[in-house]
Design an enzyme around this catalytic site. Structure first.
Site, PDB file in Angstrom:
ATOM      1  N   ARG A   1      39.524  23.261   6.269  1.00 16.05           N
ATOM      2  CA  ARG A   1      38.099  22.756   6.841  1.00 16.05           C
ATOM      3  C   ARG A   1      37.109  23.715   7.216  1.00 16.05           C
ATOM      4  O   ARG A   1      35.937  23.513   7.656  1.00 16.05           O
ATOM      5  CB  ARG A   1      38.340  21.611   8.065  1.00 16.05           C
ATOM      6  CG  ARG A   1      38.971  20.456   7.579  1.00 16.05           C
ATOM      7  CD  ARG A   1      39.368  19.759   8.845  1.00 16.05           C
ATOM      8  NE  ARG A   1      39.618  18.239   8.329  1.00 16.05           N
ATOM      9  CZ  ARG A   1      40.744  18.042   7.729  1.00 16.05           C
ATOM     10  NH1 ARG A   1      41.823  18.897   7.642  1.00 16.05           N
ATOM     11  NH2 ARG A   1      41.062  16.615   7.461  1.00 16.05           N
TER      12      ARG A   1
ATOM     13  N   ASP B   1       0.661  -1.218   0.073  1.00 13.24           N
ATOM     14  CA  ASP B   1      -0.065  -0.020   0.057  1.00 13.24           C
ATOM     15  C   ASP B   1       1.009   1.212  -0.009  1.00 13.24           C
ATOM     16  O   ASP B   1       1.350   1.544   1.078  1.00 13.24           O
ATOM     17  CB  ASP B   1      -1.019  -0.013   1.136  1.00 13.24           C
ATOM     18  CG  ASP B   1      -1.793   1.235   1.415  1.00 13.24           C
ATOM     19  OD1 ASP B   1      -1.621   2.086   0.485  1.00 13.24           O
ATOM     20  OD2 ASP B   1      -2.300   1.616   2.504  1.00 13.24           O
TER      21      ASP B   1
ATOM     22  N   GLU C   1      28.824  11.187  10.545  1.00 10.61           N
ATOM     23  CA  GLU C   1      28.900  11.262  11.960  1.00 10.61           C
ATOM     24  C   GLU C   1      27.603  10.942  12.656  1.00 10.61           C
ATOM     25  O   GLU C   1      26.486  11.137  12.191  1.00 10.61           O
ATOM     26  CB  GLU C   1      29.360  12.385  12.487  1.00 10.61           C
ATOM     27  CG  GLU C   1      30.871  13.036  11.849  1.00 10.61           C
ATOM     28  CD  GLU C   1      31.194  14.555  11.836  1.00 10.61           C
ATOM     29  OE1 GLU C   1      32.368  14.991  11.378  1.00 10.61           O
ATOM     30  OE2 GLU C   1      30.363  15.257  12.363  1.00 10.61           O
TER      31      GLU C   1
ATOM     32  N   HIS D   1      30.347  14.896   5.465  1.00  6.50           N
ATOM     33  CA  HIS D   1      31.268  15.340   4.419  1.00  6.50           C
ATOM     34  C   HIS D   1      31.217  14.362   3.275  1.00  6.50           C
ATOM     35  O   HIS D   1      31.497  13.229   3.412  1.00  6.50           O
ATOM     36  CB  HIS D   1      32.455  15.516   4.920  1.00  6.50           C
ATOM     37  CG  HIS D   1      32.771  16.476   6.371  1.00  6.50           C
ATOM     38  ND1 HIS D   1      33.718  16.047   7.310  1.00  6.50           N
ATOM     39  CD2 HIS D   1      31.979  17.425   6.735  1.00  6.50           C
ATOM     40  CE1 HIS D   1      33.523  16.963   8.057  1.00  6.50           C
ATOM     41  NE2 HIS D   1      32.429  17.794   7.921  1.00  6.50           N
TER      42      HIS D   1
ATOM     43  N   GLU E   1      34.592  11.418  17.666  1.00  2.00           N
ATOM     44  CA  GLU E   1      34.550  12.603  17.206  1.00  2.00           C
ATOM     45  C   GLU E   1      34.644  13.872  18.092  1.00  2.00           C
ATOM     46  O   GLU E   1      34.769  13.627  19.324  1.00  2.00           O
ATOM     47  CB  GLU E   1      33.132  12.739  16.371  1.00  2.00           C
ATOM     48  CG  GLU E   1      33.488  12.603  14.787  1.00  2.00           C
ATOM     49  CD  GLU E   1      34.373  13.716  14.079  1.00  2.00           C
ATOM     50  OE1 GLU E   1      34.633  14.998  14.822  1.00  2.00           O
ATOM     51  OE2 GLU E   1      35.087  13.425  13.167  1.00  2.00           O
TER      52      GLU E   1
ATOM     53  N   GLU F   1      35.947  17.768  -1.389  1.00  2.00           N
ATOM     54  CA  GLU F   1      34.863  17.384  -0.331  1.00  2.00           C
ATOM     55  C   GLU F   1      34.138  18.622  -0.073  1.00  2.00           C
ATOM     56  O   GLU F   1      34.427  19.585   0.295  1.00  2.00           O
ATOM     57  CB  GLU F   1      35.925  17.391   0.806  1.00  2.00           C
ATOM     58  CG  GLU F   1      35.264  17.099   2.264  1.00  2.00           C
ATOM     59  CD  GLU F   1      36.326  16.898   3.366  1.00  2.00           C
ATOM     60  OE1 GLU F   1      36.518  15.905   3.731  1.00  2.00           O
ATOM     61  OE2 GLU F   1      36.451  18.104   3.809  1.00  2.00           O
TER      62      GLU F   1
ATOM     63  N   GLU G   1      31.015  10.659   5.031  1.00  4.00           N
ATOM     64  CA  GLU G   1      31.693  10.632   6.324  1.00  4.00           C
ATOM     65  C   GLU G   1      30.382  10.893   7.105  1.00  4.00           C
ATOM     66  O   GLU G   1      30.382  12.202   7.663  1.00  4.00           O
ATOM     67  CB  GLU G   1      32.779  11.373   6.682  1.00  4.00           C
ATOM     68  CG  GLU G   1      33.873  11.269   5.538  1.00  4.00           C
ATOM     69  CD  GLU G   1      35.097  12.147   5.705  1.00  4.00           C
ATOM     70  OE1 GLU G   1      35.018  12.995   6.847  1.00  4.00           O
ATOM     71  OE2 GLU G   1      36.087  12.458   4.833  1.00  4.00           O
TER      72      GLU G   1
ATOM     73  N   ARG H   1      31.556  19.907   2.562  1.00  3.18           N
ATOM     74  CA  ARG H   1      31.344  19.861   3.894  1.00  3.18           C
ATOM     75  C   ARG H   1      29.908  20.260   4.513  1.00  3.18           C
ATOM     76  O   ARG H   1      29.943  20.251   5.601  1.00  3.18           O
ATOM     77  CB  ARG H   1      32.668  20.696   4.582  1.00  3.18           C
ATOM     78  CG  ARG H   1      33.873  20.078   4.081  1.00  3.18           C
ATOM     79  CD  ARG H   1      35.024  20.664   4.796  1.00  3.18           C
ATOM     80  NE  ARG H   1      35.123  20.949   5.985  1.00  3.18           N
ATOM     81  CZ  ARG H   1      35.422  19.873   6.901  1.00  3.18           C
ATOM     82  NH1 ARG H   1      35.948  18.803   6.394  1.00  3.18           N
ATOM     83  NH2 ARG H   1      35.416  19.883   8.222  1.00  3.18           N
TER      84      ARG H   1
ATOM     85  N   GLU I   1      32.422   8.477  14.610  1.00  3.36           N
ATOM     86  CA  GLU I   1      32.528   8.362  13.112  1.00  3.36           C
ATOM     87  C   GLU I   1      33.003   7.091  12.555  1.00  3.36           C
ATOM     88  O   GLU I   1      33.892   6.536  13.331  1.00  3.36           O
ATOM     89  CB  GLU I   1      33.287   9.435  12.504  1.00  3.36           C
ATOM     90  CG  GLU I   1      33.392   9.607  11.076  1.00  3.36           C
ATOM     91  CD  GLU I   1      34.027  10.889  10.500  1.00  3.36           C
ATOM     92  OE1 GLU I   1      35.047  10.709   9.339  1.00  3.36           O
ATOM     93  OE2 GLU I   1      33.891  11.997  11.048  1.00  3.36           O
TER      94      GLU I   1
END
Length: 479
Positions: free
Chosen positions: A348, A60, A141, A278, A221, A367, A139, A369, A229
């Site tokens: 970062r 359904d 967390e 990330h 972390e 990457e 990645e 972030r 992580e």
């Protein structure tokens, strides 16, 4: 006389052989609802054979969030034989299969099935001729808590979470209090006994490896109170999204077996870091990496255009990569989450980072972030790829990199750098005004975009806006 070559078993035959050899008793079918949660149904082995991979299983669709109305609710799930894994959390011998959702009348894939959107994204990538494979390494967390309580009624609202390693418990009389708890914002890489969750993470890793998921590392972390992580090896888009869901399934259920609970909520604690996801991504063609070159940070021109596309469409992208009202409580200054839409090598504090660990061209990647682990990976990965491809197709210049600690820059310097949206409403409005790039190749459809926006406003944003918040009592009760 030469022996005839043995014909290799098909994926369906491999499943059927595994079922027989391992005396499997149940088949569990898992599929993704629209917002991003796995759903499942289970059948006994007596109801399972090769025809299941053709005929599917009916259910359904009106009872699934974001899907059909009750007057047109019949749906099918058809399992992908390449996704089989033994389920370690079911007592009876059970295998799980990840499914696509189909329209029963036409046997076409349902346009709102998130997994089918990811499949269309991979097909579109190949059709462009730009690349044949896109890899994603998420990645994700998460927090592990020992106690979670919350409620919201007409006359009350509260939440309470606790962790035996939460810094707030240093003064708790628990007889004895042994005192080893990560400081706020200082939970990155402590050894046991401060890291109280190492054995539990190892148990999670063992289960993932048993399910043929490659794990690169696990660690504590930054936040106090059980932030963790586990890093999985990068995979092509669809496989990476499938494995991320398997990963979340393993983490949550392994924690529960230990009397704990795991959450991927982006910002469960005030005053400490939230959980991000990330996304490391790279394009390849005929086995060769396309992001490596002689430009900034060792990037190719194509890689820089890819960044340009993401930066251009970032506000709209966040409607999928940061899909909760809670997501924007993480995207604030001071907690290692990017709030400025810039790119930089190793940095970062930028929304887009080019890792510089290795000079190997195969390691060259971008990457992003901003995303968090609440994202529906099929939608988030697909949308991110479509933005990057739009940058390549239209040769979008990302501008100059910002090789500074953005968190420590003068506000006047930052005035001309675009910021991430401050709320989910802002992201959804951006998506409403900027989604043509998602429609190419019919990867996303107008119906999917409209349904996503409406669902988020109707089911999450507006109901939350109507609820008094406990913090408001502290600010306003004495007016």
């Amino acid at each position: 006389m030469a022996k005839a070559k043995t014909k290799a078993a098909t994926p369906i035959q491999k499943v059927l052989n595994f079922v027989k050899q391992n005396k499997i008793e149940f088949i569990d079918f898992k599929f993704m609802d629209f917002p991003g949660q796995w759903q499942h149904l289970t059948i006994p082995i007596s109801e399972f054979d090769a025809k299941t991979f053709v005929d599917g299983i009916g259910f359904d669709g009106s009872s699934i969030r974001g899907w059909k109305a009750i007057n047109e609710s019949d749906m099918l799930i058809i399992p992908d034989p390449n996704t089989m894994f033994s389920d370690p959390f079911v007592k009876a011998p059970t295998i799980s299969l990840i499914c696509d959702v189909y329209e029963p009348a036409t046997k076409e894939k349902y346009s709102r099935c998130p997994r089918s959107i990811a499949e269309k994204a991979e097909a579109y990538l190949k059709s462009t001729g730009i690349a044949d494979t896109i890899y994603f390494g998420p990645e994700a967390e998460f927090f592990i808590f020992d106690d979670v309580r919350f409620d919201s009624t007409p006359n009350s609202a509260f939440y309470f979470v606790d962790s035996e390693e939460g810094r707030w418990n240093t003064g708790t009389d628990i007889g004895p209090n042994l005192g080893y708890r990560p400081r706020y914002k200082e939970g990155y890489f402590p050894i046991p006994p401060t890291d109280a969750l190492n054995d539990l993470r190892n148990e999670m890793v063992q289960k993932l490896i048993n399910m043929d998921i490659q794990v690169e590392a696990q660690h504590h972390e930054v936040a106090s109170g059980g932030q963790c992580e586990i890093d999985m090896r990068f995979q092509p888009l669809l496989k990476s999204a499938d494995q991320l869901l398997m990963f979340k399934y393993v983490v949550k259920n392994t924690a529960k077996l230990s009397g704990k609970t795991a959450t991927y909520m982006p910002k469960p604690l005030a005053g400490d870091n939230g959980s991000g996801m990330h996304l490391n991504t790279s394009l390849w063609k005929k086995g060769k990496p396309l992001f490596a070159g002689g430009g900034y940070a060792g990037l190719s021109e194509l890689g820089l255009y890819y960044i340009g596309g993401i930066l251009k469409h970032a506000a709209a992208l966040l409607a999928f990569t940061n899909p909760l009202t809670n997501s924007y409580k993480r995207l604030v200054p001071g907690f290692e989450a990017p709030v400025k839409l810039a790119y930089s090598q190793s940095n970062r504090s930028a929304a887009l980072r080019i890792p510089m660990y290795s000079s190997n061209p195969k390691a060259k990647r971008v990457e992003f972030r901003c995303p968090d682990p609440a994202a529906n990976p099929y939608l988030a990965f697909s949308a991110l790829m479509m933005a990057g491809l739009d940058g390549i197709i239209n040769r979008i210049d990302p501008g100059d990199p910002l090789d500074k600690d953005i968190y420590d820059m003068d506000p006047e310097e930052l005035a001309f750098v675009p910021s991430t949206p401050e709320t989910l409403s802002e992201s959804l409005r951006a998506l409403e005004n900027d989604h043509e790039f998602l429609l190419k190749g019919d990867v996303f459809t107008e119906d999917v975009i409209r349904t996503w926006i409406d669902y988020k406003f109707d089911k999450e944003i507006r109901p939350l806006a109507l609820q008094p918040h406990p913090f408001e009592y502290g600010m306003y009760f004495d007016v």
